[in-house]
Design an enzyme around this catalytic site. Structure first.
Site, PDB file in Angstrom:
ATOM      1  N   PHE A  61     -15.167   4.537   7.106  1.00 35.93           N
ATOM      2  CA  PHE A  61     -13.797   4.836   6.686  1.00 35.93           C
ATOM      3  C   PHE A  61     -13.602   4.746   5.165  1.00 35.93           C
ATOM      4  O   PHE A  61     -12.489   4.877   4.673  1.00 35.93           O
ATOM      5  CB  PHE A  61     -12.804   3.906   7.393  1.00 35.93           C
ATOM      6  CG  PHE A  61     -13.076   2.428   7.192  1.00 35.93           C
ATOM      7  CD1 PHE A  61     -12.691   1.782   6.028  1.00 35.93           C
ATOM      8  CD2 PHE A  61     -13.711   1.693   8.182  1.00 35.93           C
ATOM      9  CE1 PHE A  61     -12.935   0.430   5.842  1.00 35.93           C
ATOM     10  CE2 PHE A  61     -13.972   0.343   8.002  1.00 35.93           C
ATOM     11  CZ  PHE A  61     -13.573  -0.296   6.830  1.00 35.93           C
ATOM     12  N   ARG A 111      -2.096 -14.109   4.910  1.00 37.76           N
ATOM     13  CA  ARG A 111      -2.761 -13.375   5.996  1.00 37.76           C
ATOM     14  C   ARG A 111      -1.981 -13.510   7.310  1.00 37.76           C
ATOM     15  O   ARG A 111      -1.940 -12.582   8.120  1.00 37.76           O
ATOM     16  CB  ARG A 111      -4.203 -13.855   6.146  1.00 37.76           C
ATOM     17  CG  ARG A 111      -5.014 -13.461   4.911  1.00 37.76           C
ATOM     18  CD  ARG A 111      -6.442 -13.921   4.972  1.00 37.76           C
ATOM     19  NE  ARG A 111      -7.227 -13.181   5.955  1.00 37.76           N
ATOM     20  CZ  ARG A 111      -7.673 -11.944   5.775  1.00 37.76           C
ATOM     21  NH1 ARG A 111      -7.402 -11.292   4.670  1.00 37.76           N
ATOM     22  NH2 ARG A 111      -8.383 -11.350   6.707  1.00 37.76           N
ATOM     23  N   ARG A 170       2.588  -6.147   9.368  1.00 41.60           N
ATOM     24  CA  ARG A 170       1.886  -4.996   9.954  1.00 41.60           C
ATOM     25  C   ARG A 170       2.465  -4.608  11.308  1.00 41.60           C
ATOM     26  O   ARG A 170       2.520  -3.426  11.651  1.00 41.60           O
ATOM     27  CB  ARG A 170       0.387  -5.286  10.024  1.00 41.60           C
ATOM     28  CG  ARG A 170      -0.262  -5.186   8.637  1.00 41.60           C
ATOM     29  CD  ARG A 170      -1.648  -5.713   8.638  1.00 41.60           C
ATOM     30  NE  ARG A 170      -2.377  -5.422   7.405  1.00 41.60           N
ATOM     31  CZ  ARG A 170      -3.438  -6.106   7.009  1.00 41.60           C
ATOM     32  NH1 ARG A 170      -3.893  -7.111   7.748  1.00 41.60           N
ATOM     33  NH2 ARG A 170      -4.064  -5.799   5.891  1.00 41.60           N
ATOM     34  N   ASN A 182      -2.012   0.487   6.713  1.00 38.00           N
ATOM     35  CA  ASN A 182      -1.523  -0.774   7.283  1.00 38.00           C
ATOM     36  C   ASN A 182      -0.668  -1.602   6.316  1.00 38.00           C
ATOM     37  O   ASN A 182      -0.572  -2.814   6.436  1.00 38.00           O
ATOM     38  CB  ASN A 182      -2.687  -1.589   7.861  1.00 38.00           C
ATOM     39  CG  ASN A 182      -3.693  -2.001   6.814  1.00 38.00           C
ATOM     40  OD1 ASN A 182      -3.591  -1.605   5.664  1.00 38.00           O
ATOM     41  ND2 ASN A 182      -4.664  -2.807   7.210  1.00 38.00           N
ATOM     42  N   HIS A 230      -2.422  -5.345   1.750  1.00 41.94           N
ATOM     43  CA  HIS A 230      -3.747  -5.961   1.637  1.00 41.94           C
ATOM     44  C   HIS A 230      -3.550  -7.383   1.151  1.00 41.94           C
ATOM     45  O   HIS A 230      -2.646  -7.647   0.353  1.00 41.94           O
ATOM     46  CB  HIS A 230      -4.614  -5.202   0.618  1.00 41.94           C
ATOM     47  CG  HIS A 230      -5.822  -5.976   0.183  1.00 41.94           C
ATOM     48  ND1 HIS A 230      -6.982  -5.996   0.908  1.00 41.94           N
ATOM     49  CD2 HIS A 230      -6.024  -6.811  -0.873  1.00 41.94           C
ATOM     50  CE1 HIS A 230      -7.859  -6.787   0.296  1.00 41.94           C
ATOM     51  NE2 HIS A 230      -7.301  -7.295  -0.786  1.00 41.94           N
ATOM     52  N   GLU A 275      -9.903 -10.695  -7.282  1.00 41.75           N
ATOM     53  CA  GLU A 275      -8.929  -9.608  -7.157  1.00 41.75           C
ATOM     54  C   GLU A 275      -7.765  -9.799  -8.129  1.00 41.75           C
ATOM     55  O   GLU A 275      -7.278  -8.839  -8.720  1.00 41.75           O
ATOM     56  CB  GLU A 275      -8.445  -9.513  -5.697  1.00 41.75           C
ATOM     57  CG  GLU A 275      -9.555  -9.033  -4.773  1.00 41.75           C
ATOM     58  CD  GLU A 275      -9.187  -9.015  -3.293  1.00 41.75           C
ATOM     59  OE1 GLU A 275     -10.009  -8.534  -2.511  1.00 41.75           O
ATOM     60  OE2 GLU A 275      -8.086  -9.474  -2.923  1.00 41.75           O
ATOM     61  N   THR A 319      -5.299  -6.715  10.946  1.00 41.32           N
ATOM     62  CA  THR A 319      -5.565  -5.441  10.246  1.00 41.32           C
ATOM     63  C   THR A 319      -5.053  -4.253  11.054  1.00 41.32           C
ATOM     64  O   THR A 319      -4.440  -3.338  10.508  1.00 41.32           O
ATOM     65  CB  THR A 319      -7.094  -5.282  10.020  1.00 41.32           C
ATOM     66  OG1 THR A 319      -7.552  -6.433   9.297  1.00 41.32           O
ATOM     67  CG2 THR A 319      -7.404  -4.023   9.239  1.00 41.32           C
ATOM     68  N   LYS A 332       0.810  -1.224   0.000  1.00 37.05           N
ATOM     69  CA  LYS A 332       0.000   0.000   0.000  1.00 37.05           C
ATOM     70  C   LYS A 332       0.849   1.284   0.000  1.00 37.05           C
ATOM     71  O   LYS A 332       2.067   1.240   0.238  1.00 37.05           O
ATOM     72  CB  LYS A 332      -0.918  -0.019   1.230  1.00 37.05           C
ATOM     73  CG  LYS A 332      -1.983  -1.113   1.183  1.00 37.05           C
ATOM     74  CD  LYS A 332      -2.970  -0.932   2.330  1.00 37.05           C
ATOM     75  CE  LYS A 332      -4.041  -1.990   2.315  1.00 37.05           C
ATOM     76  NZ  LYS A 332      -5.047  -1.762   3.364  1.00 37.05           N
ATOM     77  N   TYR A 387     -12.602  -1.577  -3.519  1.00 41.30           N
ATOM     78  CA  TYR A 387     -13.048  -1.667  -2.126  1.00 41.30           C
ATOM     79  C   TYR A 387     -14.570  -1.498  -1.990  1.00 41.30           C
ATOM     80  O   TYR A 387     -15.061  -1.125  -0.924  1.00 41.30           O
ATOM     81  CB  TYR A 387     -12.319  -0.621  -1.279  1.00 41.30           C
ATOM     82  CG  TYR A 387     -10.929  -1.059  -0.838  1.00 41.30           C
ATOM     83  CD1 TYR A 387     -10.757  -2.173  -0.022  1.00 41.30           C
ATOM     84  CD2 TYR A 387      -9.797  -0.343  -1.212  1.00 41.30           C
ATOM     85  CE1 TYR A 387      -9.499  -2.581   0.398  1.00 41.30           C
ATOM     86  CE2 TYR A 387      -8.524  -0.745  -0.800  1.00 41.30           C
ATOM     87  CZ  TYR A 387      -8.392  -1.863   0.006  1.00 41.30           C
ATOM     88  OH  TYR A 387      -7.148  -2.257   0.431  1.00 41.30           O
TER      89      TYR A 387
HETATM   90  P1  CMP Z   1      -7.525  -4.209   3.842  1.00 45.37           P
HETATM   91  O1  CMP Z   1      -7.073  -5.577   4.175  1.00 45.37           O
HETATM   92  O2  CMP Z   1      -6.946  -3.567   2.642  1.00 45.37           O
HETATM   93  O3  CMP Z   1      -9.128  -4.213   3.696  1.00 45.37           O
HETATM   94  C1  CMP Z   1      -9.937  -3.102   3.975  1.00 45.37           C
HETATM   95  C2  CMP Z   1      -9.166  -1.967   4.554  1.00 45.37           C
HETATM   96  O4  CMP Z   1      -9.933  -0.996   5.205  1.00 45.37           O
HETATM   97  C3  CMP Z   1      -8.239  -2.481   5.632  1.00 45.37           C
HETATM   98  O5  CMP Z   1      -7.220  -3.264   5.077  1.00 45.37           O
HETATM   99  C4  CMP Z   1      -7.812  -1.201   6.296  1.00 45.37           C
HETATM  100  O6  CMP Z   1      -6.744  -0.578   5.620  1.00 45.37           O
HETATM  101  C5  CMP Z   1      -9.058  -0.354   6.124  1.00 45.37           C
HETATM  102  N1  CMP Z   1      -9.740  -0.206   7.409  1.00 45.37           N
HETATM  103  C6  CMP Z   1     -10.352  -1.159   8.125  1.00 45.37           C
HETATM  104  N2  CMP Z   1     -10.850  -0.639   9.254  1.00 45.37           N
HETATM  105  C7  CMP Z   1     -10.539   0.692   9.245  1.00 45.37           C
HETATM  106  C8  CMP Z   1     -10.785   1.752  10.127  1.00 45.37           C
HETATM  107  N3  CMP Z   1     -11.449   1.569  11.273  1.00 45.37           N
HETATM  108  N4  CMP Z   1     -10.324   2.982   9.784  1.00 45.37           N
HETATM  109  C9  CMP Z   1      -9.660   3.171   8.624  1.00 45.37           C
HETATM  110  N5  CMP Z   1      -9.397   2.179   7.729  1.00 45.37           N
HETATM  111  C10 CMP Z   1      -9.832   0.950   8.047  1.00 45.37           C
END
Ligand code: CMP
Length: 140
Positions: free
Chosen positions: A59, A87, A104, A114, A117, A128, A93, A11, A51
């Protein structure tokens, strides 16, 4: 478990801090092989489509703006039980909850920024991968 393919994104927070190689090394050390890879810049429409499952979450706008803020690296990872293994290597996450040694835990800045993905299931992995790569671009 059979050999699987999964989809992975490095990312914007990670490409900005020049962490691409360190993150790929984590995948390789875990036995995952990069079988397709490109560095791209998402458009806002692409980020919103990718997304889309999160479009009603509070968010969502922040997430899409973040994902277009810098280049990303999209890749296909291949290996034994690749979806779960990816994962595991990524960690939770929220980096505050991620296990020691995970990407992470070591690199992520926040739950939003983070660093990586990864697909969460075989169906999403297939979708995807197909969103970003043609079959000819994946070389195992
Ligand atoms: P990802 O695995 O890319 O899938 C969805 C993304 O949403 C997740 O990683 C985070 O980067 C983002 N995400 C999830 N929860 C939150 C949150 N509470 N605030 C901001 N971003 C979020």
């Amino acid at each position: 478990m059979a050999i699987q393919r999964t989809f992975s994104i490095i990312k914007p927070d990670a490409t900005k801090r020049n962490l691409t190689g360190k993150i790929i090394a984590k995948f390789e050390e875990a036995g995952l092989r990069v079988v397709a890879q490109k560095r791209i810049r998402l458009t806002l429409a692409q980020a919103q489509e990718f997304y889309g499952v999160h479009k009603d979450r509070p968010f969502f706008d922040e997430l899409c703006e973040f994902m277009i803020s810098e280049p990303i690296v999209v890749q296909v990872l291949e290996g034994e039980d690749a979806i779960a293994k990816n994962r595991e290597v990524m960690g939770a996450t929220n980096p505050a909850e991620a296990a020691d040694g995970t990407i992470r835990k070591e690199f992520a800045l926040s739950i939003g920024e983070n660093s990586v993905h990864g697909s969460d299931a075989p169906e999403t992995a297939a979708e995807e991968i197909a969103y970003f790569f043609s079959g000819l671009e994946i070389v195992g």
